[in-house]
Scaffold this active site. Structure first.
Site, short mmCIF file in Angstrom:
data_model
loop_
_atom_site.label_atom_id
_atom_site.label_comp_id
_atom_site.label_asym_id
_atom_site.label_seq_id
_atom_site.Cartn_x
_atom_site.Cartn_y
_atom_site.Cartn_z
N SER A 74 -33.73 -27.18 66.56
CA SER A 74 -32.94 -26.99 65.33
C SER A 74 -31.08 -26.59 65.60
CB SER A 74 -33.15 -25.70 64.37
OG SER A 74 -34.41 -26.24 63.73
C1 59J Z 1 -41.25 -24.65 65.04
C2 59J Z 1 -41.31 -27.09 66.48
C3 59J Z 1 -42.16 -29.19 67.85
C4 59J Z 1 -41.97 -30.54 68.14
C5 59J Z 1 -42.64 -25.02 64.72
C6 59J Z 1 -41.22 -23.22 65.43
C7 59J Z 1 -41.60 -29.42 65.41
C8 59J Z 1 -41.89 -30.96 65.66
C9 59J Z 1 -42.58 -32.71 66.89
C10 59J Z 1 -43.82 -24.11 64.79
C11 59J Z 1 -42.31 -22.41 65.22
C12 59J Z 1 -43.43 -22.79 64.87
C13 59J Z 1 -41.35 -33.44 67.55
S1 59J Z 1 -38.86 -21.85 62.46
O1 59J Z 1 -35.90 -24.24 64.83
O2 59J Z 1 -39.50 -26.02 63.07
O3 59J Z 1 -34.65 -20.13 64.58
O4 59J Z 1 -34.90 -18.76 63.07
O5 59J Z 1 -41.26 -26.72 67.55
O6 59J Z 1 -41.25 -29.18 64.37
O7 59J Z 1 -41.75 -31.80 64.89
O8 59J Z 1 -44.70 -22.14 64.77
N1 59J Z 1 -36.40 -21.96 63.27
N2 59J Z 1 -38.30 -24.32 64.17
N3 59J Z 1 -40.65 -26.69 65.42
N4 59J Z 1 -41.50 -28.67 66.51
N5 59J Z 1 -42.17 -31.56 66.72
C14 59J Z 1 -37.43 -22.63 62.56
C15 59J Z 1 -37.46 -24.08 63.24
C16 59J Z 1 -35.99 -24.26 63.76
C17 59J Z 1 -36.23 -20.56 62.90
C18 59J Z 1 -37.11 -19.87 62.04
C19 59J Z 1 -38.46 -20.31 61.63
C20 59J Z 1 -39.37 -25.30 64.02
C21 59J Z 1 -36.26 -19.73 60.64
C22 59J Z 1 -40.13 -25.52 65.16
C23 59J Z 1 -35.28 -19.78 63.88
O9 59J Z 1 -35.19 -24.24 62.82
#
Ligand code: 59J
Length: 575
Positions: free
Chosen positions: A292
């Site tokens: 992200s």
């Molecule tokens: C995630 C991913 C992996 C790769 C998912 C994090 C995907 C995806 C395929 C599951 C934890 C979790 C290409 S989460 O970074 O969405 O920073 O404070 O690793 O989604 O599609 O148990 N960040 N993270 N995703 N994958 N593939 C959120 C988010 C992010 C946060 C929290 C909660 C993911 C607020 C991550 C943060 O923004």
């Protein structure tokens, strides 16, 4: 027969005798001539044949931080060597010699015995000059000194990955020591000496060529910030039982790298137990999926189309989006069912980001990321530095467009991420990175429109300051802007992602409206259950940013309003 012939030809016999006598006489005369009459000429000739040039080591240039604090220093040391043949004649002095060298007498004698035919053997390398002189004062025949330099690294493990180190012959082997070898090394000189047949030094004749010292190298690193970053990152890794971590701090206006630290690290002054894991300058040589932390760049591409503004709303539905066989999910959305662009960043909505990306198109997102330095060489020329990979497609399928927009399917280094955030912070104007202190303002290139960058600065400030924002990144007295990221680590070898291995990230800058410092924190595999970037990396960002803003004398932009103080003073006056 002979007797008979001699008797038969007496004149011939006498002739031979006379010739022999003549020859003996000639040889005798030549001997007299060589030994006595022509002696001086020959001696000079013999000496000329044993004139030797021995190298004079050049003083290697100092490496300092941006304020002149020493990071790598060459100090003169004495290396002692011996001519084994000569030492045989001084057996009675061996125990004294061994004692002066701090070596065991018996094993020392054994070593000399083994090397008694050798004309050169090291006794000990790199003594302090005083200790070397103490041994030389024993005046043991066959013991000689060479002056050398040894490198010391005053900041030790704190700057190890950046500075690197030299090998035993004083050549750069890692880090800036290797990258700037020519600048630092200097040119050795030559000394003319006379040696006898056995290699014994007879006379120091003259310096044939002076050694040319290497030049000082002032790095962009600020050792105070480096120490602070090192300490806070180490504490966070211990607290969270994490595997590794990196931190990169960049001066937004000049592109200078102010701090770069990694854990695990090593002590460059004692490399006996060096492991490959400790040696890695992860910030530059390890690539990862940024997750992200890439969303702000996709937002920049959206804003640049002119079709999107921060208040535009996207329906999120139940937080999942199906694309063919693959489902995009929001992990911890706390608002909905629709989010504006700022809300997508605050909630880190993968679904919202993907929907924006479908409108913008993969190609424009790719372009923005590429212009901000991803998939490209930073130009730093650091040994082993990686370029990462930003994949391009002629046609962008929805799945690839979505994953790129929220930070997967590409690989980056922490340094590239810091550079991109520094560029957004600098009004979209990209300044080349530098590991060397810059004494004049470098050229720059506008890669994102200024209005877009300014809008993003406001949105990223909201990510930190909104009620449901990443409050752990806040810095008292200042407005800061940034984005957290939590990325599941892809599994090596097989396709897919690991269930319980995460990378926690935070990338941002401050002060939010007139940014000076960009900072990226990467923590690899926190092992205590908690792993969100906003939980693990944001506090490190906060502490390091707070200390750095103060150390750099950057004026606070978020102090409580002065009226309160004035009112308090006025009240006091009235009483
Ligand atoms: C995630 C991913 C992996 C790769 C998912 C994090 C995907 C995806 C395929 C599951 C934890 C979790 C290409 S989460 O970074 O969405 O920073 O404070 O690793 O989604 O599609 O148990 N960040 N993270 N995703 N994958 N593939 C959120 C988010 C992010 C946060 C929290 C909660 C993911 C607020 C991550 C943060 O923004």
């Amino acid at each position: 027969m002979i007797g008979l012939e001699g008797a038969l030809y007496p004149w011939r016999f006498r002739l031979v005798l006379a010739l022999l006598a003549l020859m003996v006489g000639a040889i005798a005369w030549r001997m007299l001539d060589l030994q006595v009459l022509d002696h001086d000429f020959l001696k000079a000739h013999g000496d000329a044949r044993s004139v030797r040039h021995i190298p004079i080591p050049a003083h290697r240039g100092l490496i300092t931080d941006r304020n002149g604090e020493p990071l790598a220093v060459s100090t003169p040391v004495t290396t002692l060597w011996a001519n084994g043949k000569e030492l045989q004649a001084a057996r009675d002095q061996w125990p004294a010699l061994a004692a002066a060298l701090g070596q065991d007498s018996a094993s020392f004698a054994e070593r000399l015995e083994q090397n008694k035919e050798r004309e050169f053997m090291y006794l000990v390398r790199g003594l302090t000059p005083e200790n070397g002189q103490r041994v030389l004062d024993l005046k043991v025949p066959g013991v000689y000194a060479i002056e050398e330099f040894r490198r010391f690294y005053p900041a030790g493990e704190v700057a190890a990955h950046v500075v690197g180190f030299t090998d035993i012959d004083d050549h750069g082997r890692e880090g800036m020591e290797l990258a700037y070898e020519d600048w630092l090394a200097g040119v050795p000189g030559k000394r003319q000496v006379l040696k006898d047949r056995r290699g014994k030094l007879i006379k120091d004749v003259q310096v044939a060529q002076n050694a040319k010292a290497g030049k000082t190298l002032a790095l962009s690193i600020d050792l105070r910030l480096q120490y602070l970053a090192h300490r806070e990152l180490r504490n966070a890794l211990l607290e969270n039982d994490a595997k590794a971590g990196s931190l990169v701090m960049v001066d937004v206006k000049t592109g200078e790298v102010l701090a770069m630290v990694n854990h695990p690290t090593y002590n460059p002054n004692n490399r006996r137990s060096l492991t490959p894991a400790a040696m890695r300058n992860r910030a530059m040589i390890d690539v990862f999926e940024p997750g992200s932390t890439m969303k702000p760049l996709s937002m920049a591409a959206a804003l640049e189309t002119g079709r999107w503004k921060p208040s535009d709303v996207v329906p999120i539905g139940n937080g999942t989006l199906r694309i063919g066989r693959y489902t995009i999910r929001d992990v911890s959305r706390t608002e909905g069912p629709a989010l504006d662009l700022t809300g997508i960043l605050i909630n880190s909505s993968n679904v919202g980001m993907s929907k924006v990306a479908f409108d913008v198109g993969g190609e424009r997102i790719y372009d923005t990321m590429s212009k901000l330095g991803f998939g490209r060489d930073t130009g730093l020329g650091f040994p082993g530095e990686r370029v990462g990979n930003l994949p391009n497609h002629r046609k962008w399928p929805e799945a690839e467009t979505a994953t790129l927009s929220y930070g997967y399917g590409l690989s980056v280094t922490a340094v590239q991420l810091a550079h991109a955030y520094a560029t957004l912070a600098n009004g979209g104007s990209m300044v080349p990175l530098s590991m060397i202190r810059m004494d004049s303002k470098p050229g720059s290139m506008q890669v994102v429109p200024k209005e877009v960058a300014t809008t993003l600065q406001g949105m990223l400030q909201q990510v930190v300051e909104a009620p449901r924002g990443v409050f752990r990144a806040q810095v008292p007295g200042y407005h800061v802007a940034g984005k957290s990221g939590t990325a599941r680590k892809s599994s090596v070898g097989t396709k897919g992602y690991r269930e319980n291995a995460y990378r926690s990230l935070f990338a941002g800058f401050a002060p939010a409206q007139d940014p000076r410092i960009a900072l990226v924190v990467v923590i690899d595999e926190p092992g205590k259950g908690a792993y969100f970037g906003g939980l693990i990396s944001a506090p490190v960002f906060s502490k390091v940013m707070a200390g750095s803003l103060r150390l750099m004398n950057i004026a606070p932009d978020n102090l409580p309003p002065p009226e309160q103080k004035v009112a308090a003073v006025n009240q006091g006056g009235r009483n």
